[in-house]
Design a protein around this motif. Structure first.
Motif, PDB file in Angstrom:
ATOM      1  N   ALA A 113     -39.156 -56.212  94.817  1.00 42.31           N
ATOM      2  CA  ALA A 113     -37.718 -56.333  94.597  1.00 42.31           C
ATOM      3  C   ALA A 113     -37.397 -56.065  93.142  1.00 42.31           C
ATOM      4  O   ALA A 113     -38.267 -56.147  92.275  1.00 42.31           O
ATOM      5  CB  ALA A 113     -37.225 -57.709  95.021  1.00 42.31           C
ATOM      6  N   ASN A 114     -36.138 -55.765  92.879  1.00 46.35           N
ATOM      7  CA  ASN A 114     -35.654 -55.498  91.519  1.00 46.35           C
ATOM      8  C   ASN A 114     -34.906 -56.679  90.949  1.00 46.35           C
ATOM      9  O   ASN A 114     -34.076 -57.295  91.632  1.00 46.35           O
ATOM     10  CB  ASN A 114     -34.702 -54.296  91.530  1.00 46.35           C
ATOM     11  N   MET A 115     -35.166 -56.985  89.674  1.00 50.58           N
ATOM     12  CA  MET A 115     -34.348 -57.945  88.941  1.00 50.58           C
ATOM     13  C   MET A 115     -33.767 -57.233  87.720  1.00 50.58           C
ATOM     14  O   MET A 115     -34.431 -56.402  87.089  1.00 50.58           O
ATOM     15  CB  MET A 115     -35.171 -59.164  88.508  1.00 50.58           C
ATOM     16  N   ARG A 116     -32.513 -57.547  87.413  1.00 50.28           N
ATOM     17  CA  ARG A 116     -31.866 -56.933  86.267  1.00 50.28           C
ATOM     18  C   ARG A 116     -31.498 -58.019  85.259  1.00 50.28           C
ATOM     19  O   ARG A 116     -30.770 -58.960  85.587  1.00 50.28           O
ATOM     20  CB  ARG A 116     -30.616 -56.165  86.688  1.00 50.28           C
ATOM     21  N   ILE A 117     -32.015 -57.866  84.041  1.00 54.08           N
ATOM     22  CA  ILE A 117     -31.711 -58.814  82.961  1.00 54.08           C
ATOM     23  C   ILE A 117     -30.623 -58.178  82.108  1.00 54.08           C
ATOM     24  O   ILE A 117     -30.807 -57.068  81.579  1.00 54.08           O
ATOM     25  CB  ILE A 117     -32.982 -59.117  82.121  1.00 54.08           C
ATOM     26  N   ARG A 145     -33.610 -56.232  77.773  1.00 57.16           N
ATOM     27  CA  ARG A 145     -32.708 -56.110  78.914  1.00 57.16           C
ATOM     28  C   ARG A 145     -33.144 -54.929  79.757  1.00 57.16           C
ATOM     29  O   ARG A 145     -33.794 -54.004  79.271  1.00 57.16           O
ATOM     30  CB  ARG A 145     -31.267 -55.923  78.429  1.00 57.16           C
ATOM     31  N   GLY A 146     -32.783 -54.948  81.020  1.00 53.45           N
ATOM     32  CA  GLY A 146     -33.119 -53.822  81.885  1.00 53.45           C
ATOM     33  C   GLY A 146     -33.498 -54.273  83.276  1.00 53.45           C
ATOM     34  O   GLY A 146     -33.372 -55.451  83.625  1.00 53.45           O
ATOM     35  N   THR A 147     -33.979 -53.321  84.059  1.00 58.59           N
ATOM     36  CA  THR A 147     -34.373 -53.578  85.437  1.00 58.59           C
ATOM     37  C   THR A 147     -35.896 -53.564  85.543  1.00 58.59           C
ATOM     38  O   THR A 147     -36.547 -52.604  85.109  1.00 58.59           O
ATOM     39  CB  THR A 147     -33.770 -52.533  86.388  1.00 58.59           C
ATOM     40  N   TYR A 148     -36.441 -54.622  86.109  1.00 54.75           N
ATOM     41  CA  TYR A 148     -37.883 -54.798  86.294  1.00 54.75           C
ATOM     42  C   TYR A 148     -38.144 -55.241  87.734  1.00 54.75           C
ATOM     43  O   TYR A 148     -37.229 -55.688  88.427  1.00 54.75           O
ATOM     44  CB  TYR A 148     -38.425 -55.852  85.321  1.00 54.75           C
ATOM     45  N   VAL A 149     -39.381 -55.137  88.165  1.00 56.63           N
ATOM     46  CA  VAL A 149     -39.704 -55.517  89.537  1.00 56.63           C
ATOM     47  C   VAL A 149     -40.506 -56.814  89.580  1.00 56.63           C
ATOM     48  O   VAL A 149     -41.145 -57.217  88.607  1.00 56.63           O
ATOM     49  CB  VAL A 149     -40.488 -54.408  90.272  1.00 56.63           C
ATOM     50  N   TYR A 150     -40.461 -57.475  90.724  1.00 56.86           N
ATOM     51  CA  TYR A 150     -41.385 -58.550  91.072  1.00 56.86           C
ATOM     52  C   TYR A 150     -41.867 -58.253  92.480  1.00 56.86           C
ATOM     53  O   TYR A 150     -41.137 -57.687  93.303  1.00 56.86           O
ATOM     54  CB  TYR A 150     -40.741 -59.931  90.947  1.00 56.86           C
ATOM     55  N   HIS A 151     -43.120 -58.619  92.765  1.00 59.34           N
ATOM     56  CA  HIS A 151     -43.706 -58.137  94.016  1.00 59.34           C
ATOM     57  C   HIS A 151     -44.998 -58.874  94.334  1.00 59.34           C
ATOM     58  O   HIS A 151     -45.544 -59.609  93.490  1.00 59.34           O
ATOM     59  CB  HIS A 151     -43.983 -56.636  93.928  1.00 59.34           C
ATOM     60  N   CYS A 152     -45.513 -58.624  95.531  1.00 59.36           N
ATOM     61  CA  CYS A 152     -46.864 -59.059  95.886  1.00 59.36           C
ATOM     62  C   CYS A 152     -47.848 -58.113  95.225  1.00 59.36           C
ATOM     63  O   CYS A 152     -47.698 -56.887  95.291  1.00 59.36           O
ATOM     64  CB  CYS A 152     -47.057 -59.042  97.397  1.00 59.36           C
ATOM     65  N   HIS A 153     -48.878 -58.686  94.561  1.00 58.84           N
ATOM     66  CA  HIS A 153     -49.849 -57.841  93.889  1.00 58.84           C
ATOM     67  C   HIS A 153     -51.057 -57.509  94.744  1.00 58.84           C
ATOM     68  O   HIS A 153     -52.050 -56.972  94.244  1.00 58.84           O
ATOM     69  CB  HIS A 153     -50.292 -58.437  92.553  1.00 58.84           C
ATOM     70  N   LEU A 154     -51.020 -57.797  96.019  1.00 60.63           N
ATOM     71  CA  LEU A 154     -51.933 -57.142  96.937  1.00 60.63           C
ATOM     72  C   LEU A 154     -51.322 -55.758  97.143  1.00 60.63           C
ATOM     73  O   LEU A 154     -50.270 -55.619  97.780  1.00 60.63           O
ATOM     74  CB  LEU A 154     -52.071 -57.912  98.244  1.00 60.63           C
ATOM     75  N   PHE A 155     -51.914 -54.734  96.545  1.00 62.98           N
ATOM     76  CA  PHE A 155     -51.259 -53.436  96.415  1.00 62.98           C
ATOM     77  C   PHE A 155     -50.730 -52.908  97.747  1.00 62.98           C
ATOM     78  O   PHE A 155     -49.660 -52.304  97.799  1.00 62.98           O
ATOM     79  CB  PHE A 155     -52.232 -52.416  95.817  1.00 62.98           C
ATOM     80  N   ASP A 156     -51.475 -53.136  98.818  1.00 60.16           N
ATOM     81  CA  ASP A 156     -51.026 -52.616 100.101  1.00 60.16           C
ATOM     82  C   ASP A 156     -49.736 -53.283 100.553  1.00 60.16           C
ATOM     83  O   ASP A 156     -48.883 -52.655 101.177  1.00 60.16           O
ATOM     84  CB  ASP A 156     -52.124 -52.802 101.157  1.00 60.16           C
ATOM     85  N   HIS A 157     -49.564 -54.564 100.248  1.00 59.90           N
ATOM     86  CA  HIS A 157     -48.333 -55.258 100.623  1.00 59.90           C
ATOM     87  C   HIS A 157     -47.145 -54.723  99.832  1.00 59.90           C
ATOM     88  O   HIS A 157     -46.045 -54.565 100.372  1.00 59.90           O
ATOM     89  CB  HIS A 157     -48.474 -56.757 100.396  1.00 59.90           C
ATOM     90  N   GLY A 158     -47.357 -54.465  98.542  1.00 57.76           N
ATOM     91  CA  GLY A 158     -46.284 -53.876  97.756  1.00 57.76           C
ATOM     92  C   GLY A 158     -45.896 -52.508  98.283  1.00 57.76           C
ATOM     93  O   GLY A 158     -44.709 -52.165  98.361  1.00 57.76           O
TER      94      GLY A 158
END
Length: 490
Positions: free
Chosen positions: A485-489, A466-479
């Motif tokens: 964004a954050n997702m919380r499980i 459980r916890g807060t994790y991110v999802y994102h574009c992995h083109l580093f400059d775009h991130g």
């Protein structure tokens, strides 16, 4: 060091098309007051190709082992290396090595790593693709202080075998820190993989690929979104190296550690590559092809049988994803293989590699839109579902144990993206409405590319932590521009 204000100033100044692969990449030009490296630009046409031997990444040894755990120490430090022949380049590294070190781990056996940061910038170390508790995930804001800060990461390794890698993830700084060398390899194995008889030992070789830009004194030139000027290709930390091989099968584990560049890997004679695995480990069966594509962050586990070539053969590994304005003899070249000897080969590539468990029934559907401004305005930013990243905002609430389907869409006309989710490996169900039934996207994934206008449908089960994790574009400059964004499980 890149700051949030600098990112916003940068914007998207132009766009370009990568010809062969049909990929589209934005070109982001830094503002006039962006710090630049001193010295004249290094002309890549003047670099002698295939004169440097490709080094093997050093395998890190634990300083302590118990019946359940292996303990490691790493120091984040500056180091100077010969990347371009005859020149010295200052880098940000793990333990002073470039390429970064390899940790070899086993499923079911814990790894604990103490990271000490001697750099002048804060860092946060993310084990990409790993199923780990929140406090060891390397959150963008969970920083190791500069000049002496330390943090201990615990990796339970409760997942099956996988080709993982680690890199800096400090928000607004990850792009530059990774560009300057902060990457390493983490190979997780298990009995399923070991008993197959695949090429092993010295015939199992991790290779990190990326691009770079230099001054004529060897200094790295970093600018946000500087895709079209990063015109030198590196393999395991050397510019266009060669690698001596025996006339037998090799397992080559490629990781795309570039900030933005896509690779379409093929041999110069278009002969067969056998793709056996991707991000989350082996495919269910080998996939035979002449080109293997990997976007930033993705991994490709490839077997090449060099026994088809006589001893003395020299053959190039090429990159098909090049811009129509880029010189093919530079960006199209990756590394050179030299078949120098014969060798016994008892390895095999079985017709069946593994069995993936059936996917549970999904109970939640979500829609994710990835978009960045393409106007070139100074205020250009990048978004997920219309919002830029806010560390204090929870964008997605997920019930622990839930299985969900996410439909991810690239809303841009020119810019490609790729989608990376922390904590879990997912399955790709559809691409542009067509079911994914064969090829590299049938395995376990944590990063998936999207050309402009493309849509992929993925499925994941959120369990373990459980916890807060991110999802994102992995083109580093775009991130770094806010596409996270954050997702919380919970």
């Amino acid at each position: 060091m890149i700051s949030r204000r600098t990112v916003v100033r940068a914007g998207v100044a132009a766009t370009s098309i990568i010809g062969t692969g049909g990929m589209l990449l934005p070109v982001v030009n830094a503002s006039a007051d962006e710090p630049r490296a001193a010295g004249a630009e290094l002309d890549p046409a003047g670099i002698a190709k295939f004169t440097q031997r490709m080094p093997l990444a050093p395998v890190l040894q634990p300083y302590l082992t118990t019946s359940t755990t292996s303990y490691y120490r790493m120091t984040l430090k500056e180091a100077s290396k010969e990347v371009v022949p005859g020149l010295t380049t200052k880098l940000r590294t793990f333990n002073g090595s470039f390429p970064g070190p390899v940790i070899k781990a086993e499923s079911g056996r814990r790894v604990v790593v103490k990271q000490t940061n001697s750099l002048d910038v804060p860092t946060s170390i993310h084990l990409h693709g790993a199923h780990v508790p929140q406090d060891s995930d390397g959150s963008p804001m969970d920083l190791i202080a500069a000049k002496g800060g330390s943090k201990t990461y615990t990796y339970p390794n409760t997942q099956p075998h996988a080709n993982l890698w680690f890199h800096d993830h400090a928000h607004h700084m990850e792009s530059e820190n990774v560009f300057r060398g902060m990457t390493g390899t983490y190979i997780l194995t298990d009995d399923t993989e070991r008993r197959l008889g695949l090429p092993s030992g010295s015939y199992d070789v991790p290779i990190s690929l990326r691009d770079a830009r230099f001054t004529d004194t060897g200094e790295l030139v970093y600018e946000m979104g500087d895709f079209r000027h990063r015109n030198v290709i590196l393999a395991n930390g050397k510019a266009w190296p060669y690698f001596e091989v025996a006339a037998r099968k090799y397992r080559l584990r490629f990781t795309n550690t570039a900030n933005q560049r896509f690779f379409g890997l093929s041999l110069a004679d278009n002969s067969e590559l056998v793709l056996i695995g991707t991000d989350g480990g082996l495919l269910t069966a080998p996939y035979r092809t002449d080109t293997v594509s990997i976007s930033p962050g993705e991994r490709a586990d490839v077997v090449i049988d060099f026994s088809r070539y006589p001893v003395g053969t020299v053959i190039e590994l090429r990159n098909k994803h090049i811009d129509r304005d880029e010189p093919a003899n530079e960006i199209g070249a990756v590394l050179q293989f030299r078949v120098t000897r014969s060798a016994r080969d008892d390895s095999v590539v079985p017709a069946q590699l593994r069995t993936l468990p059936p996917m549970p029934t999904a109970t939640v559907d979500r829609s994710i839109e990835m978009r960045m401004d393409e106007t070139g305005a100074p205020s250009s930013m990048a978004y997920i579902n219309g919002k830029t990243y806010d560390m204090n905002r929870i964008d997605t609430e997920i019930a622990y144990g839930a299985t969900e389907i996410w439909t991810v869409h690239n809303a841009n006309q020119y810019a490609p993206h790729n989608f990376h989710m922390h904590l879990v490996q997912f399955r790709v169900l559809e691409r542009n409405g067509q079911a994914v039934t064969e090829g590299p996207e049938t395995g376990l994934k944590d990063t998936v590319p999207l050309k402009p206008g493309e849509t992929v449908k993925i499925q994941a089960t959120f369990t373990g932590y459980r916890g807060t994790y991110v999802y994102h574009c992995h083109l580093f400059d775009h991130g770094a521009m806010g596409m996270m964004a954050n997702m919380r499980i919970s």
